[in-house]
Design an enzyme around this catalytic site. Structure first.
Site, PDB file in Angstrom:
ATOM      1  N   GLY A  89       7.200  56.141   5.387  1.00  0.00           N
ATOM      2  CA  GLY A  89       6.143  57.005   4.888  1.00  0.00           C
ATOM      3  C   GLY A  89       4.933  57.002   5.800  1.00  0.00           C
ATOM      4  O   GLY A  89       4.901  56.345   6.850  1.00  0.00           O
ATOM      5  N   SER A 113       5.566  54.117  13.697  1.00  0.00           N
ATOM      6  CA  SER A 113       5.296  54.362  15.115  1.00  0.00           C
ATOM      7  C   SER A 113       5.084  53.051  15.869  1.00  0.00           C
ATOM      8  O   SER A 113       5.555  52.887  16.998  1.00  0.00           O
ATOM      9  CB  SER A 113       4.056  55.250  15.273  1.00  0.00           C
ATOM     10  OG  SER A 113       4.315  56.559  14.795  1.00  0.00           O
ATOM     11  N   ALA A 124       5.788  63.454  22.898  1.00  0.00           N
ATOM     12  CA  ALA A 124       4.792  63.768  21.877  1.00  0.00           C
ATOM     13  C   ALA A 124       5.081  65.177  21.366  1.00  0.00           C
ATOM     14  O   ALA A 124       4.885  66.160  22.089  1.00  0.00           O
ATOM     15  CB  ALA A 124       3.384  63.688  22.468  1.00  0.00           C
ATOM     16  N   HIS A 183      -3.366  56.857  19.867  1.00  0.00           N
ATOM     17  CA  HIS A 183      -1.967  56.565  20.163  1.00  0.00           C
ATOM     18  C   HIS A 183      -1.769  56.320  21.656  1.00  0.00           C
ATOM     19  O   HIS A 183      -1.079  55.382  22.062  1.00  0.00           O
ATOM     20  CB  HIS A 183      -1.082  57.735  19.706  1.00  0.00           C
ATOM     21  CG  HIS A 183      -0.519  57.568  18.337  1.00  0.00           C
ATOM     22  ND1 HIS A 183       0.728  57.057  18.098  1.00  0.00           N
ATOM     23  CD2 HIS A 183      -1.038  57.845  17.124  1.00  0.00           C
ATOM     24  CE1 HIS A 183       0.962  57.023  16.806  1.00  0.00           C
ATOM     25  NE2 HIS A 183      -0.095  57.496  16.181  1.00  0.00           N
ATOM     26  N   ARG A 229      -0.493  52.613  24.292  1.00  0.00           N
ATOM     27  CA  ARG A 229       0.772  52.605  25.020  1.00  0.00           C
ATOM     28  C   ARG A 229       0.584  51.978  26.397  1.00  0.00           C
ATOM     29  O   ARG A 229      -0.479  52.116  27.003  1.00  0.00           O
ATOM     30  CB  ARG A 229       1.319  54.041  25.155  1.00  0.00           C
ATOM     31  CG  ARG A 229       1.633  54.688  23.825  1.00  0.00           C
ATOM     32  CD  ARG A 229       2.537  55.891  24.006  1.00  0.00           C
ATOM     33  NE  ARG A 229       1.902  57.016  24.646  1.00  0.00           N
ATOM     34  CZ  ARG A 229       1.292  58.016  24.015  1.00  0.00           C
ATOM     35  NH1 ARG A 229       1.210  58.011  22.687  1.00  0.00           N
ATOM     36  NH2 ARG A 229       0.760  59.032  24.667  1.00  0.00           N
ATOM     37  N   GLU A 287       4.430  66.193  26.522  1.00  0.00           N
ATOM     38  CA  GLU A 287       4.041  66.972  25.346  1.00  0.00           C
ATOM     39  C   GLU A 287       4.944  68.189  25.304  1.00  0.00           C
ATOM     40  O   GLU A 287       4.745  69.164  26.027  1.00  0.00           O
ATOM     41  CB  GLU A 287       2.565  67.365  25.430  1.00  0.00           C
ATOM     42  CG  GLU A 287       1.620  66.164  25.360  1.00  0.00           C
ATOM     43  CD  GLU A 287       0.160  66.558  25.465  1.00  0.00           C
ATOM     44  OE1 GLU A 287      -0.123  67.668  25.976  1.00  0.00           O
ATOM     45  OE2 GLU A 287      -0.698  65.773  25.042  1.00  0.00           O
TER      46      GLU A 287
END
Length: 365
Positions: free
Chosen positions: A195, A201, A218, A238, A242, A250
């Protein structure tokens, strides 16, 4: 060389003194002292150098990757640097996912690497990328403490990274005589579902920290600071967590990425990809164009076929559906139905499916 570990935990030990957190409570049955590494019972190695006199037939040097020890009859040990930042001479992160050249000569492979896997686990992937960790290098994960929720969780992560977890008092030969089980490699597919804010992630990223080449797909809308500063801030957050060498794409063309990527691929996430696909075919409109659902289903089929055929080690994040209220709109119900079916189909074609709940991970048989 014989490498001995009188202590294997973080700087305060595990459990930490006077600490009553849940992680330290779970560590009571297997107490660990702060990290201490000795070489042939002659001298101690720490980040930055050695403690005590080093015999003349040994070499201890500080390198950009950490403290390097070389023995008199062979054996190369690296105590990896725990501070953040790219290795000296490493290629730019903008160079792309397959770059292997360095501005200067790349570091040489060693026989054993000791990594503080609670402080900086991504060092494993960085050192694999640079060539310091090769196929015959034993990776040793140390530094566990209450930054990780339990000793069992620390060991689980180490297995994913292809690392050994020594206990206090253990010793290992360098060059090694045993290696950990092989970490997952492609072709392999893992689906991480959960959820909102469940930790899915984070779990997907943890799984790929030790990989030398990672493409991050992404699938959400490209951020526009002026139009939606909140979304742009989420995307930045985010990206900042990384590793620097991960290459971001993207894109909505997951089929092409799945078919052409080698190494590791992280898709975050299938839910935003599906939402974008529905938008491309007009299915968020009150009156969808004729043939829109058929066009969407064809795009889903293409992605599923690429998922089956990929040669990469893929970890995909998705949203769990069906745990909340029935959507109030036709398009919302359509999205829920398509995503539920997509999750089932992708899960059926995956070697592993895990559910993230409240930051914890449950493996689904």
């Amino acid at each position: 060389m014989r490498i001995r570990f009188p202590g294997t935990a973080g700087h305060a030990g595990w459990p930490a003194p006077q600490c009553t957190c849940s992680s330290c409570n779970k560590a009571q049955a297997d107490r660990r002292l702060p990290l201490r590494v000795t070489v042939d019972e002659l001298f101690r190695v720490r980040e930055g150098g050695a403690v005590g006199p080093v015999p003349s037939n040994y070499t201890v040097a500080s390198t950009p990757e950490g403290t390097l020890v070389q023995g008199p009859i062979g054996g190369r040990l690296l105590l990896a640097r725990s501070t953040p930042g790219p290795l000296s001479g490493a290629p730019s992160a903008d160079a792309g996912p397959d770059t292997s050249s360095y501005a200067s000569a790349p570091p040489q492979q060693v026989d054993m690497v000791i990594v503080d896997a609670a402080q900086r686990p991504e060092a494993i992937g960085e050192l694999r990328r640079s060539g310091v960790i090769g196929t015959t290098t034993a990776v040793v994960a140390v530094g566990g403490d209450h930054r990780v929720r339990s000793p069992e969780e620390f060991a689980r992560r180490a297995r994913l990274w292809g690392a050994l977890v020594p206990s206090d008092g253990s010793d290992m030969p360098c060059p090694p005589s045993v290696w950990p089980e092989s970490r997952p490699k492609g072709p392999r597919r893992t689906l991480v579902t959960g959820g909102s804010r469940s930790g899915k992630s984070t779990e997907a990223e943890i799984r790929l920290l030790a990989e030398p080449r990672v493409v991050y797909a992404a699938t959400g809308p490209v951020p526009d600071e002026a139009q939606d500063p909140e979304w742009a801030a989420r995307v930045r957050q985010h990206a900042q967590r990384r590793p620097w060498w991960w290459h971001t794409e993207e894109t909505s063309d997951l089929a092409a990425l799945l078919l052409h990527t080698r190494g590791a691929l992280l898709i975050d996430c299938l839910g935003t990809w599906l939402a974008g696909a529905m938008g491309r075919h007009g299915l968020w409109d009150e009156e969808a164009p004729e043939g829109a659902e058929e066009a969407l289903e064809a795009e889903i089929r293409d992605m599923l076929e690429a998922w089956r055929s990929t040669r990469a080690y893929v970890v995909a994040v998705t949203n769990e559906v069906g745990s909340g209220v029935v959507p109030a709109t036709r398009s919302g119900r359509l999205f829920r139905d398509h995503l539920g079916r997509l999750n089932q189909w992708v899960g059926a074609e995956s070697e592993e499916v895990v559910l993230a709940v409240a930051g914890r991970v449950v493996e689904l048989p």
